[in-house]
Design a protein around this motif. Structure first.
Motif, PDB file in Angstrom:
ATOM      1  N   SER A 100      25.518  30.218  43.450  1.00 14.51           N
ATOM      2  CA  SER A 100      24.771  31.437  42.963  1.00 14.51           C
ATOM      3  C   SER A 100      25.207  32.604  42.803  1.00 14.51           C
ATOM      4  O   SER A 100      24.776  33.725  41.555  1.00 14.51           O
ATOM      5  N   LEU A 101      26.138  33.182  43.339  1.00  9.52           N
ATOM      6  CA  LEU A 101      26.810  34.616  43.174  1.00  9.52           C
ATOM      7  C   LEU A 101      27.213  34.502  42.299  1.00  9.52           C
ATOM      8  O   LEU A 101      27.398  35.397  41.808  1.00  9.52           O
ATOM      9  N   SER A 102      28.183  33.806  42.229  1.00 12.17           N
ATOM     10  CA  SER A 102      29.264  33.667  40.180  1.00 12.17           C
ATOM     11  C   SER A 102      28.508  33.910  39.633  1.00 12.17           C
ATOM     12  O   SER A 102      29.251  34.347  38.662  1.00 12.17           O
ATOM     13  N   PHE A 106      28.236  37.743  40.289  1.00 13.50           N
ATOM     14  CA  PHE A 106      29.645  39.058  40.551  1.00 13.50           C
ATOM     15  C   PHE A 106      29.826  39.628  39.754  1.00 13.50           C
ATOM     16  O   PHE A 106      31.111  40.295  39.158  1.00 13.50           O
ATOM     17  N   PRO A 107      30.445  39.053  38.638  1.00 14.37           N
ATOM     18  CA  PRO A 107      30.511  39.500  37.263  1.00 14.37           C
ATOM     19  C   PRO A 107      30.008  40.942  37.033  1.00 14.37           C
ATOM     20  O   PRO A 107      30.935  41.649  37.014  1.00 14.37           O
ATOM     21  N   GLY A 108      28.968  41.092  37.194  1.00 11.82           N
ATOM     22  CA  GLY A 108      28.269  42.899  37.116  1.00 11.82           C
ATOM     23  C   GLY A 108      29.078  43.756  37.894  1.00 11.82           C
ATOM     24  O   GLY A 108      29.338  44.944  38.147  1.00 11.82           O
ATOM     25  N   SER A 126      34.611  29.465  42.486  1.00 12.67           N
ATOM     26  CA  SER A 126      33.626  28.670  42.918  1.00 12.67           C
ATOM     27  C   SER A 126      32.918  27.532  42.990  1.00 12.67           C
ATOM     28  O   SER A 126      32.918  26.929  42.526  1.00 12.67           O
ATOM     29  N   ASP A 127      32.320  27.789  44.924  1.00  9.90           N
ATOM     30  CA  ASP A 127      32.189  26.344  45.390  1.00  9.90           C
ATOM     31  C   ASP A 127      30.285  26.568  46.499  1.00  9.90           C
ATOM     32  O   ASP A 127      30.499  28.008  46.176  1.00  9.90           O
ATOM     33  N   GLN A 142      42.050  35.889  48.333  1.00 15.30           N
ATOM     34  CA  GLN A 142      41.978  36.965  50.109  1.00 15.30           C
ATOM     35  C   GLN A 142      40.991  36.876  50.142  1.00 15.30           C
ATOM     36  O   GLN A 142      40.279  37.750  51.220  1.00 15.30           O
ATOM     37  N   PHE A 143      40.038  36.786  49.782  1.00 12.28           N
ATOM     38  CA  PHE A 143      37.805  37.201  49.369  1.00 12.28           C
ATOM     39  C   PHE A 143      36.952  36.671  49.209  1.00 12.28           C
ATOM     40  O   PHE A 143      37.190  35.990  48.067  1.00 12.28           O
ATOM     41  N   LEU A 144      35.998  36.444  49.965  1.00 11.07           N
ATOM     42  CA  LEU A 144      34.590  36.067  50.492  1.00 11.07           C
ATOM     43  C   LEU A 144      33.682  36.361  49.612  1.00 11.07           C
ATOM     44  O   LEU A 144      33.454  36.807  50.735  1.00 11.07           O
ATOM     45  N   LEU A 145      33.202  35.893  48.654  1.00  8.29           N
ATOM     46  CA  LEU A 145      31.527  36.426  48.502  1.00  8.29           C
ATOM     47  C   LEU A 145      30.675  35.694  48.771  1.00  8.29           C
ATOM     48  O   LEU A 145      30.713  34.674  48.180  1.00  8.29           O
TER      49      LEU A 145
END
Length: 289
Positions: A100-102, A106-108, A126-127, A142-145
């Motif tokens: 959902s965040l992808s 994420f883009p903005g 994205s998963d 390196q990062f998890l959002l």
């Protein structure tokens, strides 16, 4: 000794179940079990206690876990940096983000971050939350959002990772406009999240806190909030949906509240990273957030 054995070990330690871990590793369960056994043979001790309920770490396995996770992260980072130094690959930031965040956040967010810290290249994986956690643990990113709630910590050791709040969201119980608001005392058809979903963990924790939770009957499950949104629009039930995802349908009136605002769940959007040092440009990106 093979790197894949350590990755398997980390996956099984996190999931506690051979079949789920094999699925995470995209391998059959018999092949996965053989690789775990090969690692135990190499180490010379049993790392897991096998029961009908699943697999739990032995004392030796618990002692080894932190080092195994850090070793896999360092090996992936070493490979990445070597490729960049050799000019074989652009200086790339690697992110894992929940579905959902992808699509919504994420883009903005990345565009805004680039204003203070130009980025050469980005790779986004994205998963579902379980896979994203495993990718961060294993050093593949390196990062998890992800969405985060204070009552539902991520499934990795807090002391080995840092995080920053980079946004906010709201889980709202929503249903199609043509259905009337139902009393909490009546049984409600729930479009629920599966166990792989981080949002599902958060909703479950919120319901456990209630002395009188609503009477729910789960009629459909998915780890994808977008799928639950589509099912809600079709009138199949209600779902707790991120406001960032459902905003257009809320504005148009296609989705309305299934329960009142008491049942909303405030969320943070957090970015996680390993505590160990990252590449210089990844550290620069983190410092300027």
């Amino acid at each position: 000794m093979e790197l894949v054995w350590l990755e398997d070990f980390n996956a099984l330690a996190q999931s506690g179940n051979f079949s789920r871990a094999a699925e995470l590793r995209h391998v059959t369960q018999p092949a996965f079990s053989r690789r775990i056994r090969a690692l135990e043979t190499w180490v010379g001790v049993d790392l897991f206690e096998r029961t009908t309920q699943g697999a739990t770490l032995t004392d030796a396995g618990r002692h080894m876990l932190g080092s195994a996770q850090e070793m896999t992260r360092r090996l992936y980072q070493m490979r990445q940096e070597a490729r960049e130094v050799a000019g074989k690959q652009a200086r790339t930031l690697h992110f894992a983000a929940t579905h959902s965040l992808s699509f919504t956040f994420f883009p903005g967010w990345v565009r805004a971050a680039e204003r203070t810290s130009p980025i050469e290249a980005i790779r986004l994986h994205s998963d579902n939350m379980r896979v994203c956690e495993q990718m961060l643990l294993g050093g593949e990113v390196q990062f998890l959002l992800c969405h985060q709630h204070p009552d539902v910590p991520p499934q990795f050791p807090a002391e080995s990772f840092h995080s920053k709040v980079v946004g906010s969201d709201l889980l709202m119980p929503l249903q199609a406009q043509q259905f009337e608001h139902a009393p909490v005392t009546e049984s409600l058809s729930l479009l629920g999240y599966t166990a792989e979903s981080g949002l599902g963990r958060i909703v479950s924790a919120r319901l456990r806190q209630e002395a009188q939770p609503p009477h729910l009957h789960t009629v459909f499950s998915s780890h994808l909030a977008a799928v639950l949104l589509s099912m809600a629009l079709e009138g199949k039930g209600f779902a707790w949906l991120p406001k960032t995802l459902a905003e257009p349908e809320l504005v148009s009136g296609k989705l309305v509240r299934a329960l009142d605002a008491h049942w909303d769940i405030a969320l943070e959007v957090r970015l996680f990273r390993p505590a160990m040092a990252l590449s210089d440009f990844a550290e620069d990106f983190w410092a300027k957030l």
